[in-house]
Scaffold this motif. Structure first.
Motif, PDB file in Angstrom:
ATOM      1  N   ALA A   1      36.458 -46.214 -17.288  1.00 22.03           N
ATOM      2  CA  ALA A   1      35.771 -45.436 -16.248  1.00 22.03           C
ATOM      3  C   ALA A   1      36.714 -44.526 -15.473  1.00 22.03           C
ATOM      4  O   ALA A   1      36.395 -43.358 -15.229  1.00 22.03           O
ATOM      5  CB  ALA A   1      35.041 -46.375 -15.281  1.00 22.03           C
ATOM      6  N   ASN A   2      37.869 -45.010 -15.086  1.00 18.37           N
ATOM      7  CA  ASN A   2      38.775 -44.200 -14.273  1.00 18.37           C
ATOM      8  C   ASN A   2      39.371 -43.044 -15.067  1.00 18.37           C
ATOM      9  O   ASN A   2      39.471 -41.926 -14.563  1.00 18.37           O
ATOM     10  CB  ASN A   2      39.853 -45.072 -13.639  1.00 18.37           C
ATOM     11  N   ALA A   3      39.758 -43.287 -16.312  1.00 18.87           N
ATOM     12  CA  ALA A   3      40.341 -42.216 -17.129  1.00 18.87           C
ATOM     13  C   ALA A   3      39.308 -41.132 -17.440  1.00 18.87           C
ATOM     14  O   ALA A   3      39.613 -39.936 -17.361  1.00 18.87           O
ATOM     15  CB  ALA A   3      40.921 -42.785 -18.421  1.00 18.87           C
ATOM     16  N   ILE A   4      38.090 -41.508 -17.763  1.00 14.70           N
ATOM     17  CA  ILE A   4      37.085 -40.503 -18.119  1.00 14.70           C
ATOM     18  C   ILE A   4      36.612 -39.763 -16.864  1.00 14.70           C
ATOM     19  O   ILE A   4      36.269 -38.577 -16.924  1.00 14.70           O
ATOM     20  CB  ILE A   4      35.928 -41.121 -18.945  1.00 14.70           C
ATOM     21  N   ALA A   5      36.631 -40.424 -15.708  1.00 14.64           N
ATOM     22  CA  ALA A   5      36.319 -39.726 -14.449  1.00 14.64           C
ATOM     23  C   ALA A   5      37.370 -38.658 -14.176  1.00 14.64           C
ATOM     24  O   ALA A   5      37.035 -37.551 -13.744  1.00 14.64           O
ATOM     25  CB  ALA A   5      36.241 -40.718 -13.293  1.00 14.64           C
ATOM     26  N   ASP A   6      38.638 -38.971 -14.439  1.00 15.07           N
ATOM     27  CA  ASP A   6      39.701 -37.972 -14.267  1.00 15.07           C
ATOM     28  C   ASP A   6      39.445 -36.761 -15.160  1.00 15.07           C
ATOM     29  O   ASP A   6      39.569 -35.618 -14.722  1.00 15.07           O
ATOM     30  CB  ASP A   6      41.071 -38.567 -14.593  1.00 15.07           C
TER      31      ASP A   6
ATOM     32  N   GLN B   1      35.614 -33.621  -7.700  1.00 12.35           N
ATOM     33  CA  GLN B   1      36.593 -34.534  -7.121  1.00 12.35           C
ATOM     34  C   GLN B   1      36.240 -35.963  -7.510  1.00 12.35           C
ATOM     35  O   GLN B   1      35.058 -36.340  -7.485  1.00 12.35           O
ATOM     36  CB  GLN B   1      36.605 -34.403  -5.598  1.00 12.35           C
ATOM     37  N   VAL B   2      37.253 -36.735  -7.860  1.00  7.57           N
ATOM     38  CA  VAL B   2      37.040 -38.157  -8.106  1.00  7.57           C
ATOM     39  C   VAL B   2      36.787 -38.815  -6.750  1.00  7.57           C
ATOM     40  O   VAL B   2      37.519 -38.579  -5.795  1.00  7.57           O
ATOM     41  CB  VAL B   2      38.265 -38.797  -8.799  1.00  7.57           C
ATOM     42  N   GLU B   3      35.732 -39.594  -6.659  1.00  5.50           N
ATOM     43  CA  GLU B   3      35.434 -40.279  -5.403  1.00  5.50           C
ATOM     44  C   GLU B   3      36.525 -41.305  -5.096  1.00  5.50           C
ATOM     45  O   GLU B   3      37.040 -41.962  -5.993  1.00  5.50           O
ATOM     46  CB  GLU B   3      34.066 -40.967  -5.482  1.00  5.50           C
ATOM     47  N   ASP B   4      36.867 -41.423  -3.820  1.00 11.75           N
ATOM     48  CA  ASP B   4      37.920 -42.335  -3.383  1.00 11.75           C
ATOM     49  C   ASP B   4      37.302 -43.479  -2.582  1.00 11.75           C
ATOM     50  O   ASP B   4      37.019 -43.333  -1.390  1.00 11.75           O
ATOM     51  CB  ASP B   4      38.943 -41.587  -2.527  1.00 11.75           C
ATOM     52  N   PRO B   5      37.093 -44.642  -3.225  1.00 11.47           N
ATOM     53  CA  PRO B   5      36.500 -45.780  -2.518  1.00 11.47           C
ATOM     54  C   PRO B   5      37.529 -46.708  -1.883  1.00 11.47           C
ATOM     55  O   PRO B   5      37.199 -47.835  -1.506  1.00 11.47           O
ATOM     56  CB  PRO B   5      35.762 -46.506  -3.649  1.00 11.47           C
TER      57      PRO B   5
ATOM     58  N   ARG C   1      25.564 -33.616  -6.016  1.00  6.67           N
ATOM     59  CA  ARG C   1      25.812 -33.591  -7.463  1.00  6.67           C
ATOM     60  C   ARG C   1      26.924 -34.578  -7.791  1.00  6.67           C
ATOM     61  O   ARG C   1      28.040 -34.449  -7.307  1.00  6.67           O
ATOM     62  CB  ARG C   1      26.183 -32.174  -7.900  1.00  6.67           C
ATOM     63  N   ARG C   2      26.582 -35.553  -8.649  1.00  6.41           N
ATOM     64  CA  ARG C   2      27.462 -36.698  -8.839  1.00  6.41           C
ATOM     65  C   ARG C   2      27.297 -37.277 -10.239  1.00  6.41           C
ATOM     66  O   ARG C   2      26.186 -37.317 -10.771  1.00  6.41           O
ATOM     67  CB  ARG C   2      27.064 -37.729  -7.796  1.00  6.41           C
ATOM     68  N   ILE C   3      28.406 -37.719 -10.828  1.00  9.11           N
ATOM     69  CA  ILE C   3      28.366 -38.413 -12.115  1.00  9.11           C
ATOM     70  C   ILE C   3      29.098 -39.742 -11.932  1.00  9.11           C
ATOM     71  O   ILE C   3      30.225 -39.776 -11.448  1.00  9.11           O
ATOM     72  CB  ILE C   3      29.035 -37.602 -13.235  1.00  9.11           C
ATOM     73  N   LEU C   4      28.441 -40.832 -12.326  1.00  5.70           N
ATOM     74  CA  LEU C   4      29.023 -42.166 -12.243  1.00  5.70           C
ATOM     75  C   LEU C   4      29.378 -42.626 -13.648  1.00  5.70           C
ATOM     76  O   LEU C   4      28.570 -42.496 -14.575  1.00  5.70           O
ATOM     77  CB  LEU C   4      28.029 -43.147 -11.614  1.00  5.70           C
ATOM     78  N   PHE C   5      30.583 -43.164 -13.815  1.00 10.12           N
ATOM     79  CA  PHE C   5      31.040 -43.685 -15.093  1.00 10.12           C
ATOM     80  C   PHE C   5      31.080 -45.202 -14.993  1.00 10.12           C
ATOM     81  O   PHE C   5      31.731 -45.758 -14.108  1.00 10.12           O
ATOM     82  CB  PHE C   5      32.413 -43.102 -15.451  1.00 10.12           C
ATOM     83  N   GLN C   6      30.353 -45.839 -15.898  1.00 13.65           N
ATOM     84  CA  GLN C   6      30.159 -47.282 -15.869  1.00 13.65           C
ATOM     85  C   GLN C   6      30.759 -47.876 -17.139  1.00 13.65           C
ATOM     86  O   GLN C   6      30.330 -47.552 -18.244  1.00 13.65           O
ATOM     87  CB  GLN C   6      28.659 -47.541 -15.810  1.00 13.65           C
ATOM     88  N   GLN C   7      31.740 -48.732 -16.957  1.00 15.79           N
ATOM     89  CA  GLN C   7      32.441 -49.306 -18.093  1.00 15.79           C
ATOM     90  C   GLN C   7      31.585 -50.361 -18.779  1.00 15.79           C
ATOM     91  O   GLN C   7      31.000 -51.218 -18.112  1.00 15.79           O
ATOM     92  CB  GLN C   7      33.749 -49.931 -17.601  1.00 15.79           C
TER      93      GLN C   7
END
Length: 151
Positions: free
Chosen positions: A14-19, A28-32, A82-88
């Motif tokens: 998830a983190n690599a594909i979000a990058d 921008q990658v969301e910062d939680p 506008r948002r895309i969530l990547f779920q592993q």
């Protein structure tokens, strides 16, 4: 009444594909990290649910990107537009996508767009040339998800 939505994409990292998609789209990658620190301090989140990525804490298995001009919650990092969530998930991608993203270059320079996407890790699948109706490249992101690069 319009509904709020986000696109969710299954992936293996998830983190690599979000990058990748943040760079590809200018998002921008969301910062939680603030939310994660709070949940850890309150013992509401186990350490096993946290990953180190990009110099900060991220949720293991979940990452999202958002449009840089849309509103977002500063504490959680969650975008309200506008948002895309990547779920592993544990299974690798199999078969063709039933839904895909079209990436458009505002300047109309398809060759430059394709080269930039390849430098980020995308690969070309095939050129579609429909004459006056349009021309675009079918491509794959680093995990093999198809998308179209349009000039």
């Amino acid at each position: 009444m319009a509904l709020h939505w986000k696109l969710v994409i299954d992936c293996t990292d998830a983190n690599a594909i979000a990058d990748f998609w943040a760079h590809a789209l200018g998002y921008q990658v969301e910062d939680p990290s603030a939310l994660i620190e709070h949940l850890l301090s309150e013992r509401q989140l186990p350490e096993s649910a946290v990953a180190e990525h990009g110099g900060g804490k991220r949720f293991a298995g979940l990452a999202a990107v958002r449009h840089p001009h849309d509103p977002f919650d500063a504490f959680s990092g969650v975008g309200h537009g506008r948002r895309i969530l990547f779920q592993q998930i544990s299974e690798p991608k199999a078969g063709k996508n039933r839904l895909h993203i079209d990436v458009h270059d505002d300047g109309g320079d398809l060759d430059a767009l394709v080269l930039r996407l390849e430098q980020l890790g995308a690969t070309r699948v095939g050129l579609v040339d429909q004459g006056p109706a349009g021309r675009w490249w079918v491509m794959r992101d680093p995990e093999g998800n198809e998308f179209c690069a349009c000039g």
